[in-house]
Design a protein around this motif. Structure first.
Motif, PDB file in Angstrom:
ATOM      1  N   ASN A 261     -35.343 118.915  11.234  1.00 26.41           N
ATOM      2  CA  ASN A 261     -35.044 117.660  11.717  1.00 26.41           C
ATOM      3  C   ASN A 261     -33.996 116.907  11.200  1.00 26.41           C
ATOM      4  O   ASN A 261     -34.044 115.508  10.884  1.00 26.41           O
ATOM      5  CB  ASN A 261     -36.472 116.767  11.913  1.00 26.41           C
ATOM      6  N   ASN A 262     -32.841 117.320  11.276  1.00 27.05           N
ATOM      7  CA  ASN A 262     -31.461 116.792  10.744  1.00 27.05           C
ATOM      8  C   ASN A 262     -30.404 117.003  12.042  1.00 27.05           C
ATOM      9  O   ASN A 262     -31.032 117.340  12.975  1.00 27.05           O
ATOM     10  CB  ASN A 262     -31.067 117.211   9.475  1.00 27.05           C
ATOM     11  N   HIS A 263     -29.308 116.696  11.856  1.00 28.93           N
ATOM     12  CA  HIS A 263     -28.284 117.062  12.855  1.00 28.93           C
ATOM     13  C   HIS A 263     -27.368 117.718  12.426  1.00 28.93           C
ATOM     14  O   HIS A 263     -26.171 117.951  12.747  1.00 28.93           O
ATOM     15  CB  HIS A 263     -27.472 115.623  12.937  1.00 28.93           C
ATOM     16  N   ILE A 264     -27.830 119.112  12.113  1.00 30.29           N
ATOM     17  CA  ILE A 264     -27.077 120.187  11.728  1.00 30.29           C
ATOM     18  C   ILE A 264     -26.746 121.044  13.027  1.00 30.29           C
ATOM     19  O   ILE A 264     -27.756 121.317  13.716  1.00 30.29           O
ATOM     20  CB  ILE A 264     -27.853 120.969  10.650  1.00 30.29           C
ATOM     21  N   GLY A 265     -25.318 121.115  13.072  1.00 26.35           N
ATOM     22  CA  GLY A 265     -24.974 122.064  14.137  1.00 26.35           C
ATOM     23  C   GLY A 265     -24.499 123.714  13.864  1.00 26.35           C
ATOM     24  O   GLY A 265     -25.153 124.018  12.699  1.00 26.35           O
ATOM     25  N   ASP A 266     -23.982 124.228  14.732  1.00 27.02           N
ATOM     26  CA  ASP A 266     -23.434 125.521  14.422  1.00 27.02           C
ATOM     27  C   ASP A 266     -22.897 125.831  13.369  1.00 27.02           C
ATOM     28  O   ASP A 266     -22.875 126.795  12.441  1.00 27.02           O
ATOM     29  CB  ASP A 266     -22.483 126.051  15.702  1.00 27.02           C
ATOM     30  N   GLU A 267     -21.760 125.000  13.032  1.00 24.52           N
ATOM     31  CA  GLU A 267     -21.026 125.175  11.725  1.00 24.52           C
ATOM     32  C   GLU A 267     -21.892 125.148  10.331  1.00 24.52           C
ATOM     33  O   GLU A 267     -21.761 125.830   9.357  1.00 24.52           O
ATOM     34  CB  GLU A 267     -19.976 124.230  11.354  1.00 24.52           C
ATOM     35  N   GLY A 268     -22.657 124.164  10.316  1.00 22.29           N
ATOM     36  CA  GLY A 268     -23.756 123.923   9.181  1.00 22.29           C
ATOM     37  C   GLY A 268     -24.634 125.096   9.203  1.00 22.29           C
ATOM     38  O   GLY A 268     -25.052 125.445   8.124  1.00 22.29           O
ATOM     39  N   ALA A 269     -24.944 125.463  10.180  1.00 22.44           N
ATOM     40  CA  ALA A 269     -26.104 126.524  10.419  1.00 22.44           C
ATOM     41  C   ALA A 269     -25.469 127.910   9.870  1.00 22.44           C
ATOM     42  O   ALA A 269     -26.297 128.731   9.199  1.00 22.44           O
ATOM     43  CB  ALA A 269     -26.635 126.700  11.855  1.00 22.44           C
ATOM     44  N   LYS A 270     -24.405 128.020  10.250  1.00 20.85           N
ATOM     45  CA  LYS A 270     -23.735 129.528   9.989  1.00 20.85           C
ATOM     46  C   LYS A 270     -23.598 129.268   8.074  1.00 20.85           C
ATOM     47  O   LYS A 270     -23.766 130.607   7.756  1.00 20.85           O
ATOM     48  CB  LYS A 270     -22.366 129.343  10.300  1.00 20.85           C
ATOM     49  N   ALA A 271     -23.135 128.178   7.754  1.00 16.67           N
ATOM     50  CA  ALA A 271     -23.100 128.183   6.371  1.00 16.67           C
ATOM     51  C   ALA A 271     -24.499 128.379   5.668  1.00 16.67           C
ATOM     52  O   ALA A 271     -24.293 129.208   4.688  1.00 16.67           O
ATOM     53  CB  ALA A 271     -22.337 126.768   5.937  1.00 16.67           C
ATOM     54  N   LEU A 272     -25.534 127.795   6.102  1.00 19.10           N
ATOM     55  CA  LEU A 272     -26.765 127.993   5.655  1.00 19.10           C
ATOM     56  C   LEU A 272     -27.327 129.398   5.771  1.00 19.10           C
ATOM     57  O   LEU A 272     -27.821 129.957   4.753  1.00 19.10           O
ATOM     58  CB  LEU A 272     -27.525 126.772   6.144  1.00 19.10           C
ATOM     59  N   GLN A 273     -26.771 129.932   6.999  1.00 20.67           N
ATOM     60  CA  GLN A 273     -27.314 131.327   7.157  1.00 20.67           C
ATOM     61  C   GLN A 273     -26.688 132.210   6.114  1.00 20.67           C
ATOM     62  O   GLN A 273     -27.379 133.221   5.681  1.00 20.67           O
ATOM     63  CB  GLN A 273     -27.109 131.670   8.656  1.00 20.67           C
ATOM     64  N   LYS A 274     -25.331 132.004   5.796  1.00 23.92           N
ATOM     65  CA  LYS A 274     -24.781 133.021   4.630  1.00 23.92           C
ATOM     66  C   LYS A 274     -25.421 132.817   3.433  1.00 23.92           C
ATOM     67  O   LYS A 274     -25.689 133.921   2.817  1.00 23.92           O
ATOM     68  CB  LYS A 274     -23.377 132.530   4.629  1.00 23.92           C
ATOM     69  N   VAL A 275     -25.796 131.715   2.922  1.00 21.72           N
ATOM     70  CA  VAL A 275     -26.433 131.428   1.785  1.00 21.72           C
ATOM     71  C   VAL A 275     -27.802 132.129   1.785  1.00 21.72           C
ATOM     72  O   VAL A 275     -28.413 133.025   0.753  1.00 21.72           O
ATOM     73  CB  VAL A 275     -26.575 129.992   1.344  1.00 21.72           C
ATOM     74  N   LYS A 276     -28.428 132.088   2.897  1.00 21.86           N
ATOM     75  CA  LYS A 276     -29.900 132.767   2.909  1.00 21.86           C
ATOM     76  C   LYS A 276     -29.743 134.042   2.648  1.00 21.86           C
ATOM     77  O   LYS A 276     -30.640 134.727   2.053  1.00 21.86           O
ATOM     78  CB  LYS A 276     -30.497 132.169   4.330  1.00 21.86           C
ATOM     79  N   ALA A 277     -28.638 134.687   3.454  1.00 25.21           N
ATOM     80  CA  ALA A 277     -28.666 136.210   3.367  1.00 25.21           C
ATOM     81  C   ALA A 277     -28.415 136.475   1.843  1.00 25.21           C
ATOM     82  O   ALA A 277     -28.579 137.683   1.487  1.00 25.21           O
ATOM     83  CB  ALA A 277     -27.450 136.406   4.374  1.00 25.21           C
ATOM     84  N   MET A 278     -27.753 135.698   1.007  1.00 22.88           N
ATOM     85  CA  MET A 278     -27.378 136.078  -0.416  1.00 22.88           C
ATOM     86  C   MET A 278     -28.809 136.255  -1.337  1.00 22.88           C
ATOM     87  O   MET A 278     -28.395 136.447  -2.435  1.00 22.88           O
ATOM     88  CB  MET A 278     -26.302 135.095  -0.893  1.00 22.88           C
ATOM     89  N   LYS A 279     -29.646 135.291  -0.896  1.00 19.51           N
ATOM     90  CA  LYS A 279     -30.823 134.863  -1.928  1.00 19.51           C
ATOM     91  C   LYS A 279     -31.582 136.005  -1.731  1.00 19.51           C
ATOM     92  O   LYS A 279     -31.832 136.607  -0.887  1.00 19.51           O
ATOM     93  CB  LYS A 279     -31.273 133.445  -1.398  1.00 19.51           C
TER      94      LYS A 279
END
Length: 131
Positions: A105-123
């Motif tokens: 429930n924030n205003h995160i678009g495609d760019e932010g989602a991609k960055a977060l997804q990369k981190v999630k994959a590393m963890k």
């Protein structure tokens, strides 16, 4: 919020900072981020529904880059966009203590989602990242 941040900076008793729903905006998040850089006892930071935007998220990200005690941070229901999400993602790459971050429930678009997804994959698989 500045006075509160100053008071909790060196506090070693409180392990939970639950400031949800206080509408502190970016300035309040920046003040708490300053305290978070120095505090070494807090494990949960609850900042949901505080009108925090990208600048506040960037300040919190900077603090998470050096903090070694925060395990969970709750930032849902704010105004964080791509820039704030990317800053948090960058900090989470370095941070080895955090195991849960909630950004729904924030205003995160495609760019932010991609960055977060990369981190999630590393963890590790038990790392919780919701946006």
């Amino acid at each position: 919020v500045a006075e509160l941040a100053q008071a909790i900076t060196g506090n070693t008793t409180f392990t939970v900072w639950d400031f949800r729903g206080n509408k502190m905006c970016d300035k309040g998040a920046e003040a708490l981020a300053g305290a978070l850089k120095q505090n070494q006892s807090v494990s949960l930071v609850g900042l949901a529904n505080n009108n925090i935007g990208d600048e506040g998220a960037k300040a919190l990200a900077h603090a998470l880059g050096t903090n070694t005690t925060v395990e969970s941070i709750i930032l849902n229901g704010n105004h964080i966009g791509d820039e704030g999400a990317k800053a948090l993602a960058c900090a989470l790459k370095q941070n080895t203590t955090a195991t849960s971050i909630r950004l729904n429930n924030n205003h995160i678009g495609d760019e932010g989602a991609k960055a977060l997804q990369k981190v999630k994959a590393m963890k590790p698989p038990n790392f919780i990242l919701v946006w």
